[in-house]
Design an enzyme around this catalytic site. Sequence first.
Site, PDB file in Angstrom:
ATOM      1  N   GLY A 115       0.855  -1.193   0.000  1.00  0.00           N
ATOM      2  CA  GLY A 115       0.000   0.000   0.000  1.00  0.00           C
ATOM      3  C   GLY A 115       0.883   1.232   0.000  1.00  0.00           C
ATOM      4  O   GLY A 115       1.655   1.450   0.935  1.00  0.00           O
TER       5      GLY A 115
ATOM      6  N   GLY B  32      -0.180   4.342  17.014  1.00  0.00           N
ATOM      7  CA  GLY B  32       0.406   5.409  17.836  1.00  0.00           C
ATOM      8  C   GLY B  32       0.420   6.724  17.091  1.00  0.00           C
ATOM      9  O   GLY B  32       0.023   6.797  15.926  1.00  0.00           O
TER      10      GLY B  32
ATOM     11  N   ASN C  78      -9.005  13.347  10.223  1.00  0.00           N
ATOM     12  CA  ASN C  78     -10.224  13.146  11.009  1.00  0.00           C
ATOM     13  C   ASN C  78     -10.639  14.440  11.690  1.00  0.00           C
ATOM     14  O   ASN C  78     -11.803  14.837  11.647  1.00  0.00           O
ATOM     15  CB  ASN C  78     -10.005  12.020  12.031  1.00  0.00           C
ATOM     16  CG  ASN C  78      -9.970  10.665  11.364  1.00  0.00           C
ATOM     17  OD1 ASN C  78     -11.000  10.116  11.000  1.00  0.00           O
ATOM     18  ND2 ASN C  78      -8.772  10.143  11.150  1.00  0.00           N
TER      19      ASN C  78
ATOM     20  N   SER D 260      -4.474  16.454  11.051  1.00  0.00           N
ATOM     21  CA  SER D 260      -5.245  15.205  11.066  1.00  0.00           C
ATOM     22  C   SER D 260      -6.439  15.317  10.122  1.00  0.00           C
ATOM     23  O   SER D 260      -7.216  16.271  10.192  1.00  0.00           O
ATOM     24  CB  SER D 260      -5.745  14.917  12.486  1.00  0.00           C
ATOM     25  OG  SER D 260      -6.888  14.072  12.429  1.00  0.00           O
TER      26      SER D 260
ATOM     27  N   LYS E  33      -9.671   6.645  18.583  1.00  0.00           N
ATOM     28  CA  LYS E  33      -9.277   8.069  18.684  1.00  0.00           C
ATOM     29  C   LYS E  33      -9.732   8.856  17.456  1.00  0.00           C
ATOM     30  O   LYS E  33      -9.952  10.071  17.532  1.00  0.00           O
ATOM     31  CB  LYS E  33      -7.769   8.212  18.930  1.00  0.00           C
ATOM     32  CG  LYS E  33      -6.847   7.679  17.824  1.00  0.00           C
ATOM     33  CD  LYS E  33      -6.585   8.646  16.704  1.00  0.00           C
ATOM     34  CE  LYS E  33      -5.801   8.009  15.578  1.00  0.00           C
ATOM     35  NZ  LYS E  33      -5.626   8.887  14.398  1.00  0.00           N
TER      36      LYS E  33
ATOM     37  N   GLY F 287       2.043   4.294   4.105  1.00  0.00           N
ATOM     38  CA  GLY F 287       2.918   3.243   3.590  1.00  0.00           C
ATOM     39  C   GLY F 287       4.184   3.834   2.996  1.00  0.00           C
ATOM     40  O   GLY F 287       5.297   3.354   3.242  1.00  0.00           O
TER      41      GLY F 287
ATOM     42  N   ASP G  63      -2.128   9.083  20.772  1.00  0.00           N
ATOM     43  CA  ASP G  63      -2.680   9.358  19.444  1.00  0.00           C
ATOM     44  C   ASP G  63      -3.924  10.230  19.536  1.00  0.00           C
ATOM     45  O   ASP G  63      -4.200  11.039  18.637  1.00  0.00           O
ATOM     46  CB  ASP G  63      -2.994   8.033  18.731  1.00  0.00           C
ATOM     47  CG  ASP G  63      -2.816   8.143  17.220  1.00  0.00           C
ATOM     48  OD1 ASP G  63      -2.545   9.252  16.732  1.00  0.00           O
ATOM     49  OD2 ASP G  63      -2.967   7.115  16.537  1.00  0.00           O
TER      50      ASP G  63
ATOM     51  N   GLU H 151     -10.716   7.744   8.371  1.00  0.00           N
ATOM     52  CA  GLU H 151     -11.075   6.433   8.926  1.00  0.00           C
ATOM     53  C   GLU H 151     -12.209   6.502   9.938  1.00  0.00           C
ATOM     54  O   GLU H 151     -13.010   5.580  10.067  1.00  0.00           O
ATOM     55  CB  GLU H 151      -9.844   5.791   9.583  1.00  0.00           C
ATOM     56  CG  GLU H 151      -8.723   5.441   8.622  1.00  0.00           C
ATOM     57  CD  GLU H 151      -9.032   4.195   7.794  1.00  0.00           C
ATOM     58  OE1 GLU H 151     -10.213   3.919   7.514  1.00  0.00           O
ATOM     59  OE2 GLU H 151      -8.070   3.505   7.415  1.00  0.00           O
TER      60      GLU H 151
ATOM     61  N   ARG I  82      -0.210   0.061  -6.266  1.00  0.00           N
ATOM     62  CA  ARG I  82      -1.132  -0.463  -7.279  1.00  0.00           C
ATOM     63  C   ARG I  82      -0.384  -0.501  -8.622  1.00  0.00           C
ATOM     64  O   ARG I  82       0.503   0.328  -8.863  1.00  0.00           O
ATOM     65  CB  ARG I  82      -2.332   0.467  -7.416  1.00  0.00           C
ATOM     66  CG  ARG I  82      -3.299   0.452  -6.230  1.00  0.00           C
ATOM     67  CD  ARG I  82      -4.427   1.405  -6.561  1.00  0.00           C
ATOM     68  NE  ARG I  82      -5.370   1.627  -5.492  1.00  0.00           N
ATOM     69  CZ  ARG I  82      -6.452   0.868  -5.270  1.00  0.00           C
ATOM     70  NH1 ARG I  82      -6.696  -0.186  -6.017  1.00  0.00           N
ATOM     71  NH2 ARG I  82      -7.291   1.179  -4.301  1.00  0.00           N
TER      72      ARG I  82
HETATM   73  N1  LIG Z   1      -1.354   9.273   6.898  1.00  0.00           N
HETATM   74  C1  LIG Z   1      -0.978   9.188   8.173  1.00  0.00           C
HETATM   75  O1  LIG Z   1      -0.421  10.151   8.749  1.00  0.00           O
HETATM   76  C2  LIG Z   1      -1.196   7.920   8.940  1.00  0.00           C
HETATM   77  C3  LIG Z   1      -0.488   7.718  10.124  1.00  0.00           C
HETATM   78  C4  LIG Z   1      -0.720   6.568  10.857  1.00  0.00           C
HETATM   79  C5  LIG Z   1      -1.625   5.613  10.405  1.00  0.00           C
HETATM   80  N2  LIG Z   1      -2.276   5.836   9.254  1.00  0.00           N
HETATM   81  C6  LIG Z   1      -3.246   4.821   8.823  1.00  0.00           C
HETATM   82  O2  LIG Z   1      -2.769   4.171   7.661  1.00  0.00           O
HETATM   83  C7  LIG Z   1      -3.876   3.759   6.860  1.00  0.00           C
HETATM   84  C8  LIG Z   1      -3.658   4.264   5.448  1.00  0.00           C
HETATM   85  O3  LIG Z   1      -3.675   5.673   5.521  1.00  0.00           O
HETATM   86  P1  LIG Z   1      -2.944   6.575   4.444  1.00  0.00           P
HETATM   87  O4  LIG Z   1      -2.751   7.895   5.057  1.00  0.00           O
HETATM   88  O5  LIG Z   1      -1.763   5.899   3.864  1.00  0.00           O
HETATM   89  O6  LIG Z   1      -4.101   6.667   3.332  1.00  0.00           O
HETATM   90  P2  LIG Z   1      -3.960   7.143   1.830  1.00  0.00           P
HETATM   91  O7  LIG Z   1      -5.329   7.477   1.406  1.00  0.00           O
HETATM   92  O8  LIG Z   1      -2.888   8.131   1.677  1.00  0.00           O
HETATM   93  O9  LIG Z   1      -3.466   5.839   1.079  1.00  0.00           O
HETATM   94  C9  LIG Z   1      -4.176   4.642   1.024  1.00  0.00           C
HETATM   95  C10 LIG Z   1      -3.526   3.807  -0.074  1.00  0.00           C
HETATM   96  O10 LIG Z   1      -4.119   2.504  -0.058  1.00  0.00           O
HETATM   97  C11 LIG Z   1      -4.281   2.139  -1.411  1.00  0.00           C
HETATM   98  N3  LIG Z   1      -5.318   1.117  -1.485  1.00  0.00           N
HETATM   99  C12 LIG Z   1      -6.589   1.198  -1.029  1.00  0.00           C
HETATM  100  N4  LIG Z   1      -7.229   0.045  -1.294  1.00  0.00           N
HETATM  101  C13 LIG Z   1      -6.350  -0.753  -1.925  1.00  0.00           C
HETATM  102  C14 LIG Z   1      -6.416  -2.059  -2.454  1.00  0.00           C
HETATM  103  N5  LIG Z   1      -7.532  -2.787  -2.343  1.00  0.00           N
HETATM  104  N6  LIG Z   1      -5.315  -2.551  -3.060  1.00  0.00           N
HETATM  105  C15 LIG Z   1      -4.194  -1.831  -3.140  1.00  0.00           C
HETATM  106  N7  LIG Z   1      -4.046  -0.590  -2.634  1.00  0.00           N
HETATM  107  C16 LIG Z   1      -5.129  -0.062  -2.043  1.00  0.00           C
HETATM  108  C17 LIG Z   1      -4.660   3.417  -2.129  1.00  0.00           C
HETATM  109  O11 LIG Z   1      -4.434   3.310  -3.517  1.00  0.00           O
HETATM  110  C18 LIG Z   1      -3.726   4.400  -1.467  1.00  0.00           C
HETATM  111  O12 LIG Z   1      -2.480   4.429  -2.104  1.00  0.00           O
HETATM  112  C19 LIG Z   1      -5.135   4.355   7.521  1.00  0.00           C
HETATM  113  O13 LIG Z   1      -5.776   3.371   8.279  1.00  0.00           O
HETATM  114  C20 LIG Z   1      -4.584   5.423   8.441  1.00  0.00           C
HETATM  115  O14 LIG Z   1      -5.389   5.611   9.604  1.00  0.00           O
HETATM  116  C21 LIG Z   1      -2.085   6.946   8.498  1.00  0.00           C
HETATM  117  O1  LIG Z   2      -4.797  12.117   9.469  1.00  0.00           O
HETATM  118  P1  LIG Z   2      -5.462  11.163  10.406  1.00  0.00           P
HETATM  119  O2  LIG Z   2      -6.579  11.780  11.164  1.00  0.00           O
HETATM  120  O3  LIG Z   2      -5.824   9.870   9.726  1.00  0.00           O
HETATM  121  O4  LIG Z   2      -4.371  10.781  11.520  1.00  0.00           O
HETATM  122  C1  LIG Z   2      -3.175  10.202  11.142  1.00  0.00           C
HETATM  123  C2  LIG Z   2      -2.593   9.368  12.253  1.00  0.00           C
HETATM  124  O5  LIG Z   2      -3.504   8.369  12.649  1.00  0.00           O
HETATM  125  C3  LIG Z   2      -2.122  10.161  13.418  1.00  0.00           C
HETATM  126  O6  LIG Z   2      -1.466   9.320  14.330  1.00  0.00           O
END
Ligand SMILES: NC(=O)c1ccc[n+]([C@@H]2O[C@H](COP(=O)([O-])OP(=O)(O)OC[C@H]3O[C@@H](n4cnc5c(N)ncnc54)[C@H](O)[C@@H]3O)[C@@H](O)[C@H]2O)c1
Ligand SMILES: O=P(O)(O)OC[C@H](O)CO
EC number: 1.1.1.94
Length: 323
Positions: free
Chosen positions: A8, A132, A252, A250, A187, A13, A240, A272, A32
């Site tokens: 991802g 976290g 959210n 954030s 959270k 990622g 968090d 989320e 992808r």
């Molecule tokens: N962005 C942050 O700061 C952060 C920090 C901590 C945790 N997270 C968590 O990480 C998770 C992802 O968040 P993000 O910020 O990377 O989101 P994002 O929207 O930036 O990216 C999501 C990625 O997942 C891919 N994806 C979705 N469905 C897919 C599938 N079926 N096959 C292949 N790829 C697929 C999308 O193409 C996209 O590249 C969330 O649960 C979020 O809460 C995000």
């Molecule tokens: O941008 P948010 O609200 O998805 O938050 C990102 C992370 O979960 C923060 O720890």
Amino acid sequence: MRPVAVLGAGAFGTALAIVWARAGLDVRLVARPETAPLLQAARENQRALPAIRFPYTLQTLSSPENLPSDSILVLAVPAQATGAYLAQHAATLPPGAPLVLAAKGIDLDSGALLTDVAARHWPDSEIAVLSGPGFAAELAAGLPTALTLAARDTGLAGTLQTALSTPELRLYRSTDRIGVQLGGALKNVIAIACGICIGAGLGDSARAALMTRGYAEMLRLGLALGGDARSFQGLSGLGDLALTATSGKSRNFAAGLAIGAGHQPERGRTIEGLATARAVVSMARKLGLELPVAEATVAVLDGRLGIDAAMEGLLTRPLKEET
Ligand SMILES: NC(=O)c1ccc[n+]([C@@H]2O[C@H](COP(=O)([O-])OP(=O)(O)OC[C@H]3O[C@@H](n4cnc5c(N)ncnc54)[C@H](O)[C@@H]3O)[C@@H](O)[C@H]2O)c1
Ligand SMILES: O=P(O)(O)OC[C@H](O)CO
């Protein structure tokens, strides 16, 4: 040094892959098929993390096939895509590889925790949780961050902690997968509520009240589902919540801000808490738990209640002891 495959290539990622590659780990970022060539050509993720160059060692792949057999897998797609991703790709992933879940949420369709969703498709390997306070953009910029890595087996938790900690990313270990993942999921719901509160001009004092009573709800549900209270006091809970409920970075909180101000949340962003809030409320009803902040948040999101009425409803609940 075990290879790491980040599945991802969104903001989180990509940020994790960059941090680990910078620290000298052998990292593959699996995007992808349509995205991987763009990442490879630009050597950056222009959509999610513009202007942050990939370390030259970071490999980008268009499929999770043929990963090294000793890989650590880190799944970083959104919570609601966890089951679909694994349903599509589990057969091609290296058998027996530990799978670390980086998403924060509860599956809306089944009401299941993500570890349970993942276990249906990845039954024979350990499933760990990374959670976290950490914004992708800050991680990718090399700013210091501390997260929690939870696995049922303390040995595996230690192995993953050692393998994935870097000078900028300090990982604490835990064996409480339930508490650690619920902190990260819940959270987001409280962060939306806090955003709505600020967006509607209800003030910082009201936001502090929502954060605190929301935290009590996180703990109530978390303990009922078998989580450890110490996890909620830690990075993946209070840590968090403190970050997400107070920062405009954030998604959210920002979604809540927009709703509070009478606008729609920005489209196309991964928010989320919108799905998790609904999953949490239906879970709490089945368990007979009162989660008034989460209930009020969903009522506002669904348009069943105005913001003033939701706040009035919270303020006029029967007076009680603080628990
Ligand atoms: N962005 C942050 O700061 C952060 C920090 C901590 C945790 N997270 C968590 O990480 C998770 C992802 O968040 P993000 O910020 O990377 O989101 P994002 O929207 O930036 O990216 C999501 C990625 O997942 C891919 N994806 C979705 N469905 C897919 C599938 N079926 N096959 C292949 N790829 C697929 C999308 O193409 C996209 O590249 C969330 O649960 C979020 O809460 C995000
Ligand atoms: O941008 P948010 O609200 O998805 O938050 C990102 C992370 O979960 C923060 O720890």
